[in-house]
Design a protein around this motif. Structure first.
Motif, mmCIF file in Angstrom:
data_model
loop_
_atom_site.group_PDB
_atom_site.id
_atom_site.type_symbol
_atom_site.label_atom_id
_atom_site.label_comp_id
_atom_site.label_asym_id
_atom_site.label_seq_id
_atom_site.Cartn_x
_atom_site.Cartn_y
_atom_site.Cartn_z
ATOM 1 N N ASN A 61 6.755 -43.962 2.084
ATOM 2 C CA ASN A 61 5.613 -44.614 2.711
ATOM 3 C C ASN A 61 5.611 -46.124 2.503
ATOM 4 N N LYS A 62 6.421 -46.618 1.601
ATOM 5 C CA LYS A 62 6.469 -48.057 1.350
ATOM 6 C C LYS A 62 7.059 -48.762 2.579
ATOM 7 N N PHE A 63 6.585 -49.977 2.827
ATOM 8 C CA PHE A 63 7.116 -50.762 3.934
ATOM 9 C C PHE A 63 8.584 -51.086 3.681
ATOM 10 N N LYS A 64 9.400 -50.947 4.695
ATOM 11 C CA LYS A 64 10.831 -51.270 4.583
ATOM 12 C C LYS A 64 11.068 -52.758 4.828
ATOM 13 N N THR A 65 10.253 -53.338 5.709
ATOM 14 C CA THR A 65 10.355 -54.770 5.996
ATOM 15 C C THR A 65 9.014 -55.417 5.686
ATOM 16 N N LYS A 66 9.029 -56.719 5.535
ATOM 17 C CA LYS A 66 7.812 -57.445 5.175
ATOM 18 C C LYS A 66 6.800 -57.369 6.313
ATOM 19 N N GLN A 67 5.591 -56.975 5.973
ATOM 20 C CA GLN A 67 4.467 -56.916 6.906
ATOM 21 C C GLN A 67 3.397 -57.873 6.389
ATOM 22 N N MET A 68 2.762 -58.586 7.276
ATOM 23 C CA MET A 68 1.659 -59.449 6.871
ATOM 24 C C MET A 68 0.369 -58.651 6.949
ATOM 25 N N LEU A 71 -5.765 -59.624 3.718
ATOM 26 C CA LEU A 71 -6.199 -59.326 2.355
ATOM 27 C C LEU A 71 -7.661 -58.895 2.291
ATOM 28 N N ASN A 72 -8.482 -59.385 3.212
ATOM 29 C CA ASN A 72 -9.903 -59.051 3.182
ATOM 30 C C ASN A 72 -10.242 -57.786 3.964
ATOM 31 N N ALA A 73 -9.258 -57.160 4.587
ATOM 32 C CA ALA A 73 -9.532 -55.946 5.364
ATOM 33 C C ALA A 73 -8.747 -54.735 4.870
ATOM 34 N N ALA A 74 -7.707 -54.949 4.081
ATOM 35 C CA ALA A 74 -6.826 -53.851 3.666
ATOM 36 C C ALA A 74 -7.514 -52.918 2.682
ATOM 37 N N ASP A 75 -7.309 -51.614 2.882
ATOM 38 C CA ASP A 75 -7.825 -50.643 1.923
ATOM 39 C C ASP A 75 -6.722 -50.296 0.920
ATOM 40 N N THR A 76 -7.059 -49.470 -0.061
ATOM 41 C CA THR A 76 -6.103 -49.170 -1.135
ATOM 42 C C THR A 76 -4.866 -48.448 -0.615
ATOM 43 N N THR A 77 -5.022 -47.603 0.390
ATOM 44 C CA THR A 77 -3.881 -46.873 0.937
ATOM 45 C C THR A 77 -2.873 -47.832 1.556
ATOM 46 N N SER A 90 -3.736 -51.916 -6.401
ATOM 47 C CA SER A 90 -4.523 -51.770 -5.167
ATOM 48 C C SER A 90 -6.010 -51.658 -5.493
ATOM 49 N N ASN A 91 -6.350 -50.889 -6.518
ATOM 50 C CA ASN A 91 -7.761 -50.797 -6.925
ATOM 51 C C ASN A 91 -8.263 -52.140 -7.436
ATOM 52 N N GLY A 92 -7.444 -52.829 -8.209
ATOM 53 C CA GLY A 92 -7.832 -54.148 -8.725
ATOM 54 C C GLY A 92 -8.105 -55.140 -7.613
ATOM 55 N N ILE A 93 -7.271 -55.126 -6.575
ATOM 56 C CA ILE A 93 -7.442 -56.037 -5.442
ATOM 57 C C ILE A 93 -8.758 -55.750 -4.716
ATOM 58 N N VAL A 94 -9.021 -54.484 -4.449
ATOM 59 C CA VAL A 94 -10.228 -54.113 -3.703
ATOM 60 C C VAL A 94 -11.490 -54.369 -4.531
ATOM 61 N N ILE A 95 -11.471 -54.027 -5.806
ATOM 62 C CA ILE A 95 -12.645 -54.253 -6.666
ATOM 63 C C ILE A 95 -12.936 -55.743 -6.783
ATOM 64 N N ARG A 96 -11.898 -56.540 -6.979
ATOM 65 C CA ARG A 96 -12.094 -57.997 -7.091
ATOM 66 C C ARG A 96 -12.642 -58.557 -5.782
ATOM 67 N N ARG A 97 -12.131 -58.060 -4.649
ATOM 68 C CA ARG A 97 -12.602 -58.515 -3.330
ATOM 69 C C ARG A 97 -14.087 -58.208 -3.162
ATOM 70 N N GLN A 98 -14.519 -57.028 -3.590
ATOM 71 C CA GLN A 98 -15.928 -56.657 -3.473
ATOM 72 C C GLN A 98 -16.805 -57.541 -4.351
ATOM 73 N N LYS A 99 -16.351 -57.840 -5.563
ATOM 74 C CA LYS A 99 -17.139 -58.689 -6.461
ATOM 75 C C LYS A 99 -17.243 -60.110 -5.927
ATOM 76 N N LEU A 100 -16.136 -60.616 -5.385
ATOM 77 C CA LEU A 100 -16.117 -61.988 -4.881
ATOM 78 C C LEU A 100 -16.880 -62.132 -3.566
ATOM 79 N N GLY A 101 -16.820 -61.093 -2.741
ATOM 80 C CA GLY A 101 -17.359 -61.207 -1.386
ATOM 81 C C GLY A 101 -16.248 -61.531 -0.410
ATOM 82 N N GLY A 102 -15.013 -61.346 -0.828
ATOM 83 C CA GLY A 102 -13.836 -61.638 0.000
ATOM 84 C C GLY A 102 -13.003 -62.728 -0.646
ATOM 85 N N TYR A 103 -11.736 -62.752 -0.280
ATOM 86 C CA TYR A 103 -10.831 -63.777 -0.790
ATOM 87 C C TYR A 103 -10.789 -64.952 0.184
ATOM 88 N N TYR A 104 -10.756 -66.179 -0.330
ATOM 89 C CA TYR A 104 -10.565 -67.349 0.522
ATOM 90 C C TYR A 104 -9.147 -67.899 0.386
#
Length: 194
Positions: A61-68, A71-77, A90-104
């Motif tokens: 399931n991992k990406f074979k090539t680089k995908q952009m 960051l503010n819309a991606a879920d953990t999956t 993945s959990n750390g990214i989503v939890i931090r995003r929720q606390k911040l209100g999104g990444y700038y």
């Protein structure tokens, strides 16, 4: 003389009784568990086989090539499909995003413990997706929930609003001793002066 050799105190007798009970219990467990061990070993082989299959599927399931990825819309999956990002990151990214209100900025990912710098290249940011704090109406409790605002900074903002009224610009916050220039710089994308 024989009496002296086999003389046991009350504490010695208790210890011997406890030791005998433990030996008997372990013997019973060993005798009754012997047939179960064979069954368990075949079950563990099945479990090992299924985990190997699951692990093989996760790798595929991992990406074979680089995908952009936004960051503010991606879920953990979706985040876990990036090579090098597992369940923890993945959990750390989503939890931090929720606390911040999104990444700038993608560089904010480095605030997550042990996050590899090399993984930043997988992400982009949509700037309009940040949830802002209305600094003139937000309560102290709401402000201090944000990772970049301490309790003392929130109290200073509240006191400033009470004494001088509506805060119109970041220049007003610069006068507060609770905020350094660095604090205001990283906080500015999250503040609304409406």
């Amino acid at each position: 003389m024989i009496k002296d050799i086999f003389y046991f105190t009350k504490a010695d007798r208790r210890a011997l009784v406890i030791l005998c009970v433990c030996i008997i219990a372990l013997t019973i467990i060993k005798v009754t568990a012997a047939p179960v061990e064979n069954a368990a070993s075949s079950e563990s082989e099945i479990i090992i086989d299924s985990t190997v299959t699951v692990a093989a599927n996760k790798t595929s399931n991992k990406f074979k090539t680089k995908q952009m990825i936004d960051l503010n819309a991606a879920d953990t999956t979706l985040l876990q499909r990036i090579p090098g990002i597992g369940h923890g990151f993945s959990n750390g990214i989503v939890i931090r995003r929720q606390k911040l209100g999104g990444y700038y900025s993608v560089d904010q990912l480095l605030e997550i413990n042990h996050f590899p710098d090399s993984l930043k290249t997988w992400f982009y940011i949509v700037p309009d997706s940040i949830k802002k704090i209305r600094i003139n109406t937000a309560s102290v409790a709401r402000m201090k929930e944000h990772p970049y605002i301490t309790f003392y900074q929130a109290k200073a903002i509240e006191k400033l609003r009470q004494t001088e009224g509506k805060i119109q610009s970041p220049a007003r916050l610069k006068l507060l001793e609770e905020f350094s220039a660095q604090d205001l710089e990283r906080l500015s994308p999250y503040i609304s002066y409406e």
